[in-house]
Design a protein around this motif. Structure first.
Motif, mmCIF file in Angstrom:
data_model
loop_
_atom_site.group_PDB
_atom_site.id
_atom_site.type_symbol
_atom_site.label_atom_id
_atom_site.label_comp_id
_atom_site.label_asym_id
_atom_site.label_seq_id
_atom_site.Cartn_x
_atom_site.Cartn_y
_atom_site.Cartn_z
ATOM 1 N N VAL A 21 -0.967 20.923 -16.979
ATOM 2 C CA VAL A 21 -0.870 20.738 -15.528
ATOM 3 C C VAL A 21 0.496 21.209 -15.038
ATOM 4 O O VAL A 21 0.602 21.964 -14.066
ATOM 5 N N PHE A 22 1.546 20.789 -15.709
ATOM 6 C CA PHE A 22 2.902 21.179 -15.325
ATOM 7 C C PHE A 22 3.069 22.702 -15.367
ATOM 8 O O PHE A 22 3.603 23.299 -14.435
ATOM 9 N N ARG A 24 0.784 25.039 -15.109
ATOM 10 C CA ARG A 24 0.023 25.681 -14.039
ATOM 11 C C ARG A 24 0.739 25.538 -12.702
ATOM 12 O O ARG A 24 0.766 26.459 -11.903
ATOM 13 N N LEU A 25 1.309 24.373 -12.454
ATOM 14 C CA LEU A 25 2.012 24.155 -11.198
ATOM 15 C C LEU A 25 3.293 24.982 -11.117
ATOM 16 O O LEU A 25 3.624 25.509 -10.056
ATOM 17 N N ALA A 28 2.374 28.396 -10.195
ATOM 18 C CA ALA A 28 1.899 28.506 -8.814
ATOM 19 C C ALA A 28 3.017 28.309 -7.785
ATOM 20 O O ALA A 28 2.745 28.300 -6.587
ATOM 21 N N GLU A 29 4.235 28.136 -8.239
ATOM 22 C CA GLU A 29 5.357 27.945 -7.322
ATOM 23 C C GLU A 29 5.482 29.128 -6.383
ATOM 24 O O GLU A 29 5.196 30.245 -6.770
ATOM 25 N N GLY A 32 2.322 25.726 -4.998
ATOM 26 C CA GLY A 32 1.584 24.683 -5.701
ATOM 27 C C GLY A 32 0.118 25.039 -5.785
ATOM 28 O O GLY A 32 -0.255 26.212 -5.840
ATOM 29 N N GLY A 33 -0.729 24.030 -5.770
ATOM 30 C CA GLY A 33 -2.151 24.295 -5.854
ATOM 31 C C GLY A 33 -2.966 23.082 -5.484
ATOM 32 O O GLY A 33 -2.464 21.960 -5.461
ATOM 33 N N LEU A 38 -6.728 23.133 -9.783
ATOM 34 C CA LEU A 38 -5.892 22.761 -10.913
ATOM 35 C C LEU A 38 -6.728 22.115 -12.015
ATOM 36 O O LEU A 38 -6.572 22.436 -13.195
ATOM 37 N N LEU A 53 -1.045 13.487 -13.201
ATOM 38 C CA LEU A 53 -0.125 13.669 -12.077
ATOM 39 C C LEU A 53 0.724 12.420 -11.850
ATOM 40 O O LEU A 53 1.911 12.524 -11.512
ATOM 41 N N SER A 57 4.890 12.491 -11.934
ATOM 42 C CA SER A 57 5.564 12.254 -10.664
ATOM 43 C C SER A 57 6.881 11.469 -10.758
ATOM 44 O O SER A 57 7.876 11.892 -10.176
ATOM 45 N N VAL A 62 6.653 16.816 -10.699
ATOM 46 C CA VAL A 62 5.736 17.293 -9.676
ATOM 47 C C VAL A 62 5.964 16.471 -8.401
ATOM 48 O O VAL A 62 6.461 15.347 -8.464
#
Length: 65
Positions: A21-22, A24-25, A28-29, A32-33, A38, A53, A57, A62
């Motif tokens: 997840v991290f 992919r994010l 996508a910077e 994000g997404g 995701l 998530l 957080s 994220v």
């Protein structure tokens, strides 16, 4: 960043789904997404994405919007 913050961040990334997840994010910077996209990208059910998530957080890996 303090040592305890670094340890918390590394611990959050020390699981395959959270790391995926991290990554992919980060890719996508800066935009994000969406959660659905995701979830599909990391191949997890959308309803289980909130758990990874939630762990990512607190160490500010994220930002949830």
């Amino acid at each position: 960043m303090e040592s305890n913050e670094i340890i918390e961040a590394l611990a959050a990334l020390a699981q395959a789904t959270r790391l995926a997840v991290f990554r992919r994010l980060v890719a996508a910077e800066p935009d994000g997404g969406a959660a659905g996209g995701l979830a599909r990208a990391v191949e997890v059910p959308a309803n289980t994405l909130s758990a990874p998530l939630a762990v990512l957080s607190p160490p500010r890996l994220v930002t949830l919007a």
